[in-house]
Design a protein around this motif. Structure first.
Motif, PDB file in Angstrom:
ATOM      1  N   LEU A  26       0.857  -1.189   0.000  1.00  0.00           N
ATOM      2  CA  LEU A  26       0.000   0.000   0.000  1.00  0.00           C
ATOM      3  C   LEU A  26       0.888   1.232   0.000  1.00  0.00           C
ATOM      4  O   LEU A  26       1.894   1.280   0.712  1.00  0.00           O
ATOM      5  CB  LEU A  26      -0.902   0.012   1.240  1.00  0.00           C
ATOM      6  CG  LEU A  26      -1.752   1.273   1.480  1.00  0.00           C
ATOM      7  CD1 LEU A  26      -2.842   1.400   0.416  1.00  0.00           C
ATOM      8  CD2 LEU A  26      -2.389   1.239   2.874  1.00  0.00           C
ATOM      9  N   ALA A  27       0.534   2.215  -0.812  1.00  0.00           N
ATOM     10  CA  ALA A  27       1.201   3.520  -0.771  1.00  0.00           C
ATOM     11  C   ALA A  27       0.124   4.587  -0.853  1.00  0.00           C
ATOM     12  O   ALA A  27      -0.754   4.525  -1.721  1.00  0.00           O
ATOM     13  CB  ALA A  27       2.184   3.658  -1.924  1.00  0.00           C
ATOM     14  N   PHE A  28       0.165   5.534   0.057  1.00  0.00           N
ATOM     15  CA  PHE A  28      -0.811   6.616   0.003  1.00  0.00           C
ATOM     16  C   PHE A  28      -0.166   7.946   0.378  1.00  0.00           C
ATOM     17  O   PHE A  28       0.859   7.998   1.067  1.00  0.00           O
ATOM     18  CB  PHE A  28      -2.024   6.324   0.896  1.00  0.00           C
ATOM     19  CG  PHE A  28      -1.759   6.291   2.378  1.00  0.00           C
ATOM     20  CD1 PHE A  28      -1.858   7.439   3.162  1.00  0.00           C
ATOM     21  CD2 PHE A  28      -1.438   5.087   3.019  1.00  0.00           C
ATOM     22  CE1 PHE A  28      -1.622   7.404   4.526  1.00  0.00           C
ATOM     23  CE2 PHE A  28      -1.207   5.046   4.380  1.00  0.00           C
ATOM     24  CZ  PHE A  28      -1.304   6.205   5.146  1.00  0.00           C
ATOM     25  N   ALA A  29      -0.766   9.022  -0.118  1.00  0.00           N
ATOM     26  CA  ALA A  29      -0.337  10.378   0.216  1.00  0.00           C
ATOM     27  C   ALA A  29      -1.452  11.034   1.019  1.00  0.00           C
ATOM     28  O   ALA A  29      -2.636  10.739   0.824  1.00  0.00           O
ATOM     29  CB  ALA A  29      -0.057  11.169  -1.055  1.00  0.00           C
ATOM     30  N   TYR A  30      -1.081  11.901   1.932  1.00  0.00           N
ATOM     31  CA  TYR A  30      -2.082  12.515   2.817  1.00  0.00           C
ATOM     32  C   TYR A  30      -1.642  13.928   3.176  1.00  0.00           C
ATOM     33  O   TYR A  30      -0.532  14.367   2.852  1.00  0.00           O
ATOM     34  CB  TYR A  30      -2.264  11.670   4.088  1.00  0.00           C
ATOM     35  CG  TYR A  30      -1.041  11.615   4.984  1.00  0.00           C
ATOM     36  CD1 TYR A  30      -0.894  12.488   6.058  1.00  0.00           C
ATOM     37  CD2 TYR A  30      -0.021  10.683   4.761  1.00  0.00           C
ATOM     38  CE1 TYR A  30       0.234  12.438   6.876  1.00  0.00           C
ATOM     39  CE2 TYR A  30       1.105  10.627   5.572  1.00  0.00           C
ATOM     40  CZ  TYR A  30       1.221  11.504   6.629  1.00  0.00           C
ATOM     41  OH  TYR A  30       2.335  11.455   7.436  1.00  0.00           O
ATOM     42  N   PRO A 137      -9.547  11.432   4.639  1.00  0.00           N
ATOM     43  CA  PRO A 137      -9.324  11.213   3.203  1.00  0.00           C
ATOM     44  C   PRO A 137      -7.836  11.180   2.866  1.00  0.00           C
ATOM     45  O   PRO A 137      -7.073  12.045   3.291  1.00  0.00           O
ATOM     46  CB  PRO A 137     -10.002  12.428   2.556  1.00  0.00           C
ATOM     47  CG  PRO A 137     -11.048  12.851   3.543  1.00  0.00           C
ATOM     48  CD  PRO A 137     -10.432  12.591   4.887  1.00  0.00           C
ATOM     49  N   VAL A 138      -7.427  10.165   2.125  1.00  0.00           N
ATOM     50  CA  VAL A 138      -6.054  10.046   1.629  1.00  0.00           C
ATOM     51  C   VAL A 138      -6.130   9.704   0.147  1.00  0.00           C
ATOM     52  O   VAL A 138      -7.175   9.274  -0.348  1.00  0.00           O
ATOM     53  CB  VAL A 138      -5.249   8.955   2.382  1.00  0.00           C
ATOM     54  CG1 VAL A 138      -5.208   9.236   3.872  1.00  0.00           C
ATOM     55  CG2 VAL A 138      -5.812   7.559   2.114  1.00  0.00           C
ATOM     56  N   LYS A 139      -5.018   9.895  -0.546  1.00  0.00           N
ATOM     57  CA  LYS A 139      -4.976   9.517  -1.957  1.00  0.00           C
ATOM     58  C   LYS A 139      -4.155   8.235  -2.075  1.00  0.00           C
ATOM     59  O   LYS A 139      -2.936   8.251  -1.876  1.00  0.00           O
ATOM     60  CB  LYS A 139      -4.378  10.631  -2.814  1.00  0.00           C
ATOM     61  CG  LYS A 139      -4.532  10.378  -4.308  1.00  0.00           C
ATOM     62  CD  LYS A 139      -4.138  11.584  -5.129  1.00  0.00           C
ATOM     63  CE  LYS A 139      -5.145  12.686  -5.071  1.00  0.00           C
ATOM     64  NZ  LYS A 139      -6.445  12.334  -5.700  1.00  0.00           N
ATOM     65  N   ALA A 210     -17.009  16.759   1.096  1.00  0.00           N
ATOM     66  CA  ALA A 210     -17.376  15.821   0.018  1.00  0.00           C
ATOM     67  C   ALA A 210     -16.505  14.568   0.073  1.00  0.00           C
ATOM     68  O   ALA A 210     -16.987  13.451  -0.157  1.00  0.00           O
ATOM     69  CB  ALA A 210     -17.230  16.506  -1.347  1.00  0.00           C
ATOM     70  N   HIS A 211     -15.218  14.735   0.399  1.00  0.00           N
ATOM     71  CA  HIS A 211     -14.312  13.580   0.482  1.00  0.00           C
ATOM     72  C   HIS A 211     -14.662  12.692   1.681  1.00  0.00           C
ATOM     73  O   HIS A 211     -14.576  11.466   1.608  1.00  0.00           O
ATOM     74  CB  HIS A 211     -12.865  14.054   0.582  1.00  0.00           C
ATOM     75  CG  HIS A 211     -12.372  14.770  -0.649  1.00  0.00           C
ATOM     76  ND1 HIS A 211     -12.336  14.171  -1.887  1.00  0.00           N
ATOM     77  CD2 HIS A 211     -11.917  16.031  -0.824  1.00  0.00           C
ATOM     78  CE1 HIS A 211     -11.870  15.036  -2.780  1.00  0.00           C
ATOM     79  NE2 HIS A 211     -11.610  16.170  -2.157  1.00  0.00           N
TER      80      HIS A 211
END
Length: 345
Positions: A26-30, A137-139, A210-211
């Motif tokens: 898993l890789a996410f940006a926040y 929320p994260v991307k 919204a996110h």
């Protein structure tokens, strides 16, 4: 327009990801570099990009990353990937951060966490550190087909909703709910007293309603204990002792243990279920849950921040290198001027 911005930022994030070893579950940006925030962090272009990389084999991953990105690490790099992994797993919140790195023209910070450690945190809230970030929320940039990880990610979101319910009144707004959820991982965090913006949680939620709806909408609609009036943006929940007991029994294990520790008088040795039944009938049930959260977050955040002292050295090294380069250029400029002057004389 928003869709184009999301697509372009996604490409930019994947480009940054290409500088690192590929073995990621898993890789996410926040954070404010990915999702707009109100207040001091509102300038997205200037904000640092925050990443978390989840890996099945931290020793192997750090070994490859040291070869690719040796200068990202502090002095701990000289001890090799096994020591780095030991520091990662055994100190702080189970995540190893390399901060203040320049990559593709952006300032970034990235944390590395073991997949097994993350799954435990998502399910049990041992630290509520990376799990807390994943409640907002994260991307997500990359994710493999790890069924256990995907299930734990979903359970973490459902636990966040249940915990927030216990701290809210019978009727409340969507914003009230999302403020509680976003604040879970800041409960007791000493950085909220020293250093962090006091309105941080509000600044996260306000521009990103919204996110948050996208993240939690289906969970709220499926939950049998809530009436979700989507058009009005209002919710109603069961605040009876029976309803609260049901919610308390589904809380993550670490939070249940902390509640039991707070409520169980010395010598009584009640089991957790007996304690939770008592808390369900307590008018201050929500405050007890909040205290339990603080008991998890406070030591976790302090340990992780202390660990950061040992992993943040590259910035000092970068400043030193930059300074030496400037001094060298200055000396070369002076020598060049002197030579030019001697030639003209």
């Amino acid at each position: 327009m928003a869709l184009q911005a999301l697509q372009s930022s996604g490409v930019a994030l994947r480009k940054i990801l290409s500088h690192f070893p590929e073995e990621l579950s898993l890789a996410f940006a926040y954070g404010s570099g990915v999702y707009r925030q109100a207040g001091p962090s509102s300038n997205q272009k200037a904000a640092m990009l925050d990443f978390v990389f989840t890996v099945d084999n931290p020793v192997a991953w750090h070994s490859k990353n040291l070869k690719k990105n040796w200068n990202h690490y502090s002095f701990l790099k000289v001890f090799g990937p096994k020591i780095i992994t030991s520091v990662q797993n055994n100190y702080g919140a189970g995540v190893y951060y390399n901060p203040l790195i320049t990559c593709d023209g952006r300032l970034i910070k990235y944390g590395v966490i073991s997949t097994s450690v993350l799954i435990e945190d998502l399910l049990d809230w041992n630290n509520l550190y990376v799990a807390g970030r994943l409640q907002k929320p994260v991307k997500i940039i990359a994710m493999n087909e790890n069924v256990a990880l995907r299930s734990a990610l979903d359970k973490n979101l459902r636990s966040a909703v249940t915990t927030a319910f216990l701290m809210l009144p019978e009727s409340f707004s969507e914003e009230d709910l999302f403020l509680e959820i976003a604040g879970l991982s800041y409960s007791g965090d000493f950085r909220m007293v020293v250093g962090e913006d006091k309105a941080k949680v509000l600044n996260i939620v306000k521009p990103n309603m919204a996110h948050f709806r996208e993240l939690y909408g289906s969970i709220l609609q499926e939950n049998p204990q809530v009436v979700y009036k989507i058009q009005q943006g209002r919710l109603e929940i069961d605040k009876s002792p029976e309803g609260q007991f049901t919610q308390l029994m589904t809380l993550p294990k670490s939070l249940q243990r902390q509640i039991n520790h707070i409520m169980d008088p010395p010598g009584k040795n009640r089991d957790v279920e007996e304690t939770l039944l008592k808390v369900a009938h307590d008018p201050d049930c929500g405050e007890v849950v909040r205290l339990g959260l603080s008991a998890i977050v406070r030591p976790s955040s302090m340990r992780q921040s202390t660990k950061g002292i040992f992993t943040a050295v590259p910035f000092v090294e970068q400043v030193g290198v930059k300074r030496r380069k400037e001094e060298q250029e200055s000396c070369e400029h002076i020598i060049s001027k002197e030579r030019h002057s001697s030639y003209t004389d």
